[in-house]
Design a protein around this motif. Sequence first.
Motif, mmCIF file in Angstrom:
data_model
loop_
_atom_site.group_PDB
_atom_site.id
_atom_site.type_symbol
_atom_site.label_atom_id
_atom_site.label_comp_id
_atom_site.label_asym_id
_atom_site.label_seq_id
_atom_site.Cartn_x
_atom_site.Cartn_y
_atom_site.Cartn_z
ATOM 1 N N ARG A 109 0.827 -1.206 0.000
ATOM 2 C CA ARG A 109 0.000 0.000 0.000
ATOM 3 C C ARG A 109 0.864 1.260 0.000
ATOM 4 O O ARG A 109 0.556 2.227 -0.705
ATOM 5 N N ARG A 110 1.920 1.258 0.760
ATOM 6 C CA ARG A 110 2.810 2.414 0.789
ATOM 7 C C ARG A 110 3.473 2.636 -0.560
ATOM 8 O O ARG A 110 3.644 3.779 -1.012
ATOM 9 N N PHE A 111 3.857 1.544 -1.217
ATOM 10 C CA PHE A 111 4.475 1.660 -2.549
ATOM 11 C C PHE A 111 3.492 2.262 -3.549
ATOM 12 O O PHE A 111 3.841 3.187 -4.301
ATOM 13 N N TYR A 112 2.248 1.759 -3.550
ATOM 14 C CA TYR A 112 1.242 2.287 -4.478
ATOM 15 C C TYR A 112 0.918 3.746 -4.156
ATOM 16 O O TYR A 112 0.686 4.561 -5.062
ATOM 17 N N THR A 113 0.880 4.096 -2.875
ATOM 18 C CA THR A 113 0.620 5.489 -2.497
ATOM 19 C C THR A 113 1.734 6.399 -2.993
ATOM 20 O O THR A 113 1.481 7.463 -3.576
ATOM 21 N N ALA A 114 2.982 5.977 -2.762
ATOM 22 C CA ALA A 114 4.124 6.781 -3.224
ATOM 23 C C ALA A 114 4.140 6.895 -4.740
ATOM 24 O O ALA A 114 4.415 7.973 -5.291
ATOM 25 N N LEU A 115 3.821 5.788 -5.420
ATOM 26 C CA LEU A 115 3.784 5.815 -6.882
ATOM 27 C C LEU A 115 2.689 6.748 -7.385
ATOM 28 O O LEU A 115 2.907 7.530 -8.326
ATOM 29 N N GLY A 116 1.524 6.697 -6.747
ATOM 30 C CA GLY A 116 0.426 7.577 -7.163
ATOM 31 C C GLY A 116 0.752 9.044 -6.957
ATOM 32 O O GLY A 116 0.482 9.885 -7.827
ATOM 33 N N VAL A 117 1.376 9.355 -5.804
ATOM 34 C CA VAL A 117 1.756 10.747 -5.533
ATOM 35 C C VAL A 117 2.807 11.220 -6.521
ATOM 36 O O VAL A 117 2.755 12.353 -7.032
ATOM 37 N N ALA A 118 3.768 10.357 -6.832
ATOM 38 C CA ALA A 118 4.813 10.718 -7.792
ATOM 39 C C ALA A 118 4.225 10.983 -9.176
ATOM 40 O O ALA A 118 4.584 11.971 -9.836
ATOM 41 N N LEU A 119 3.327 10.107 -9.610
ATOM 42 C CA LEU A 119 2.699 10.316 -10.918
ATOM 43 C C LEU A 119 1.872 11.595 -10.942
ATOM 44 O O LEU A 119 1.852 12.318 -11.948
ATOM 45 N N LEU A 120 1.183 11.878 -9.828
ATOM 46 C CA LEU A 120 0.392 13.100 -9.745
ATOM 47 C C LEU A 120 1.278 14.338 -9.830
ATOM 48 O O LEU A 120 0.961 15.306 -10.538
ATOM 49 N N LEU A 121 2.418 14.318 -9.135
ATOM 50 C CA LEU A 121 3.333 15.450 -9.181
ATOM 51 C C LEU A 121 3.922 15.631 -10.570
ATOM 52 O O LEU A 121 4.054 16.768 -11.060
ATOM 53 N N VAL A 122 4.274 14.531 -11.210
ATOM 54 C CA VAL A 122 4.808 14.616 -12.573
ATOM 55 C C VAL A 122 3.779 15.207 -13.521
ATOM 56 O O VAL A 122 4.086 16.094 -14.338
ATOM 57 N N ALA A 123 2.540 14.730 -13.424
ATOM 58 C CA ALA A 123 1.479 15.254 -14.292
ATOM 59 C C ALA A 123 1.222 16.731 -14.015
ATOM 60 O O ALA A 123 1.015 17.527 -14.952
ATOM 61 N N MET A 124 1.261 17.128 -12.730
ATOM 62 C CA MET A 124 1.006 18.529 -12.385
ATOM 63 C C MET A 124 2.097 19.437 -12.933
ATOM 64 O O MET A 124 1.810 20.466 -13.555
ATOM 65 N N PHE A 125 3.368 19.060 -12.733
ATOM 66 C CA PHE A 125 4.455 19.895 -13.223
ATOM 67 C C PHE A 125 4.509 19.914 -14.749
ATOM 68 O O PHE A 125 4.839 20.936 -15.356
ATOM 69 N N ALA A 126 4.169 18.778 -15.379
ATOM 70 C CA ALA A 126 4.140 18.751 -16.840
ATOM 71 C C ALA A 126 3.054 19.671 -17.390
ATOM 72 O O ALA A 126 3.266 20.401 -18.366
ATOM 73 N N SER A 127 1.876 19.657 -16.757
ATOM 74 C CA SER A 127 0.794 20.535 -17.204
ATOM 75 C C SER A 127 1.136 21.997 -16.969
ATOM 76 O O SER A 127 0.828 22.863 -17.793
ATOM 77 N N MET A 128 1.795 22.303 -15.825
ATOM 78 C CA MET A 128 2.206 23.682 -15.558
ATOM 79 C C MET A 128 3.250 24.140 -16.567
ATOM 80 O O MET A 128 3.228 25.292 -17.032
ATOM 81 N N TRP A 129 4.173 23.257 -16.907
ATOM 82 C CA TRP A 129 5.182 23.613 -17.912
ATOM 83 C C TRP A 129 4.529 23.865 -19.262
ATOM 84 O O TRP A 129 4.868 24.838 -19.957
#
Length: 323
Positions: A31-51
């Motif tokens: 569960r911790r791995f999936y949570t960390a992976l989800g947060v990482a993907l969310l941050l990547v998507a957010m910064f990519a959209s902002m860029w």
Amino acid sequence: MTISVTAPSVPAASGATDQMADTWRRQTSLRRFYTALGVALLLVAMFASMWFADEANAGHFFDRLPHILDFLSWLVPKDWNDVWRALFDIASPHDTGTQEFNFPLGRVYVWGGFYVPEYFELMLTTVNVALVSTFIGFVFAVPFSFIAARNLTPHPVLRLVVKRFMELLRAFPEIVIAGLFAAIVSIGPVAAIIAIGLHSIGALGKLFYEINENIDMRAEEGLRAVGANWFERVRFAGLPQVLPNFMSYTLLRIEINVRISTIMGAVGGGGIGEELKLSISRGFGAKTLALVLLLFTTIFIVDQFSAWLRRKLVGEQAFLMGA
């Protein structure tokens, strides 16, 4: 006859416990791995959209970010007393014949030399839009909420139709609804009242029918036993139980609608919002600060009054910890 009781093997029990602990640790790690992976993907998507947005923006958002508060310098008046003069339509000694200092021109004369300051009249229009639209929402939401309640309306088709109708009313933002009706009745407070009123029906209706589904049904069963019809059961068994909460949510909706009415004014719905938008866009510091001050004061008064009235209707015990 001798009865023998065989105790369970201690090593076997210990092994089962260790197995359960290992399983729990593996699941927790997963569960911790999936949570960390989800947060990482969310941050990547957010910064990519902002860029992407920054590259697509002609002004380059990140390059202009250090200047985000520069507009505040436009709103600092040369004379702070002009804020009060603008608020009460008093002539300014700095008047050069431009719209920035034409404070007395907005006076709304009532009787002889007595007048209502322009911004107070616009604020009154905004509050009236909120009150009328909330009243419309309350009048229609109350009967719809009783029809939509599962415990009061056994007919599933009727209940489903009313629920979907209220969902449709609150699905669209008020600005979208106002834009539709502005093409029919033209821009102004009427379109704003219709838009906010329709949205209030859907929003209040949902809150109300959720309250209705949690009422004590013993009074309703008693009225049903003596032959009361549906309207009588709702009127004498349901409404007395839920009316204080109905009023509490309605007062809360008034607070929300005052803010929404201001926004609606900025897009042609009349009231103080339109004047605020024009003052900000033209850089009229004294007028803008006067409008912001009046708007803040009005919202504060409405919030405090509605909170006081809710306590009177629902009772002080409802606001105590553990009540």
